[in-house]
Enzyme design. Structure first.
Site, short mmCIF file in Angstrom:
data_model
loop_
_atom_site.label_atom_id
_atom_site.label_comp_id
_atom_site.label_asym_id
_atom_site.label_seq_id
_atom_site.Cartn_x
_atom_site.Cartn_y
_atom_site.Cartn_z
N ARG A 1 -0.83 -8.90 13.68
CA ARG A 1 -1.38 -7.79 12.61
C ARG A 1 -2.30 -8.65 11.53
O ARG A 1 -3.13 -8.00 11.19
CB ARG A 1 -0.21 -6.95 12.04
CG ARG A 1 0.51 -6.16 12.94
CD ARG A 1 1.95 -5.80 12.53
NE ARG A 1 1.98 -4.94 11.18
CZ ARG A 1 3.02 -4.85 10.53
NH1 ARG A 1 4.14 -5.13 11.03
NH2 ARG A 1 2.90 -4.10 9.33
N ARG B 1 10.84 -0.56 11.32
CA ARG B 1 9.63 -0.26 12.27
C ARG B 1 9.62 -1.29 13.59
O ARG B 1 9.81 -2.63 13.20
CB ARG B 1 8.37 -0.41 11.36
CG ARG B 1 8.09 0.88 10.75
CD ARG B 1 7.09 0.60 9.54
NE ARG B 1 5.67 -0.02 10.13
CZ ARG B 1 4.74 -0.12 9.36
NH1 ARG B 1 4.79 0.22 8.14
NH2 ARG B 1 3.61 -1.16 9.75
N ARG C 1 11.84 -5.02 5.43
CA ARG C 1 11.60 -3.74 5.21
C ARG C 1 12.65 -2.82 5.82
O ARG C 1 12.58 -2.89 6.91
CB ARG C 1 10.18 -3.41 5.34
CG ARG C 1 9.90 -1.93 5.22
CD ARG C 1 8.28 -1.56 5.36
NE ARG C 1 7.55 -2.19 6.12
CZ ARG C 1 6.22 -2.42 6.33
NH1 ARG C 1 5.49 -1.96 5.33
NH2 ARG C 1 5.67 -3.10 7.39
N LYS D 1 0.58 -1.32 0.01
CA LYS D 1 -0.20 -0.04 -0.03
C LYS D 1 0.83 1.23 0.00
O LYS D 1 0.62 2.21 -0.94
CB LYS D 1 -1.07 0.14 1.41
CG LYS D 1 -1.83 -0.80 1.27
CD LYS D 1 -2.84 -1.10 2.59
CE LYS D 1 -2.00 -1.23 3.70
NZ LYS D 1 -1.51 -2.41 4.01
N ARG E 1 -9.99 0.67 8.24
CA ARG E 1 -9.71 -0.61 8.52
C ARG E 1 -10.77 -1.35 9.49
O ARG E 1 -10.31 -2.57 9.92
CB ARG E 1 -8.10 -0.90 8.86
CG ARG E 1 -7.70 -0.18 9.86
CD ARG E 1 -6.25 -0.81 10.01
NE ARG E 1 -5.27 0.23 9.63
CZ ARG E 1 -3.94 -0.18 9.40
NH1 ARG E 1 -3.53 -1.64 9.45
NH2 ARG E 1 -3.01 0.43 8.79
#
Ligand code: AP5
Ligand code: MG
Length: 207
Positions: free
Chosen positions: A162, A151, A118, A13, A82
């Site tokens: 998650r 993160r 990431r 996203k 969400r």
């Protein structure tokens, strides 16, 4: 143009939102980035984010509403809504003016590597990946020279949680928008490059 990007954590996203925003001159509103950059969050609220739970709907509505109020052109929402309550709150806030939803469909087996690899710029929020999109200089953002970080919610343990939150609360929102005929799906599996996925987004936005 008003656009909402949906998809599980790591589906791309943020990566696509930045490219779409630049190409279509839209404001990119990432609720995750807004929360992580908010200096007024309490320790409890930071703990919620780092564990992969959701921030309460009423607080998210205030954040998104105040952002939309300052937005005079088009926008792209990344990470909101969400929950079903957030979806209805957004429709109320927009007084039922229309928006396009694009859902990023990905094989869940690909998400762990994406998320644990990431790297995120601590300054401009640009997104990299150790293997699939490495920065030119190690741990330095190509875009602004800022430091790249992991993160706090990008751990193997948190990802499971998650994904549970995604299935319990966000998947019903995908279904809701599908039934309203405002949702288009794109596969964002690793077999497709970031550019290929953007080409598909562009086709959808052409109408
Ligand atoms: P948020 O920051 O929104 O996280 P998320 O939804 O879990 O999504 P991610 O940012 O992890 O993934 P992404 O889809 O953006 O993927 P990316 O492009 O980075 O939210 C974080 C937390 O904030 C939530 O858990 C919650 O606590 C709170 N929060 C936020 N909004 C909220 C709300 N509305 N209500 C309540 N709480 C809220 O890509 C991932 C990796 O894959 C990158 O390394 C990238 O380089 C790589 N990649 C991308 N595309 C490709 C490709 N095509 N091929 C190979 N690699 C690729
Ligand atoms: Mg993101």
């Amino acid at each position: 143009m008003h656009l909402v990007l949906m998809g599980p954590p790591g589906s791309g996203k943020g990566t696509q939102a930045k490219i779409i925003a630049q190409n279509f001159n839209l404001e990119h509103i990432s609720t995750g980035d807004l929360l992580r950059k908010n200096p007024n969050l309490s320790k409890e609220q930071r703990d919620i984010i780092n564990s992969g739970d959701f921030i309460p709907d009423n607080m998210m509505l205030e954040i998104v509403k105040s952002k939309l109020e300052t937005c005079h052109g088009g926008w792209i929402l990344d990470g909101y809504p969400r929950t079903l309550t957030q979806a209805k709150n957004l429709q109320d806030a927009l007084q039922n003016s229309t928006f396009q939803v694009i859902y990023f469909d990905i094989d869940e087996g690909e998400l762990l590597d994406r998320i644990t690899g990431r790297l995120t710029c601590s300054n401009c929020d640009s997104i990299f990946h150790k293997k699939t999109k490495p920065p030119i200089k190690e741990n330095i953002c190509d875009n602004c020279g800022g430091a790249l970080i992991h993160r706090k919610d990008d751990t193997k343990e948190t990802i499971k949680h998650r994904l549970e939150a995604y299935h319990n609360y966000t998947a019903p929102v995908v279904k809701y928008f599908k039934e309203k005929n405002v949702l288009a799906s794109i596969s964002t599996d690793n077999s497709k490059s970031i550019d290929q996925i953007f080409d598909e987004v562009r086709e959808i936005l052409k109408g």
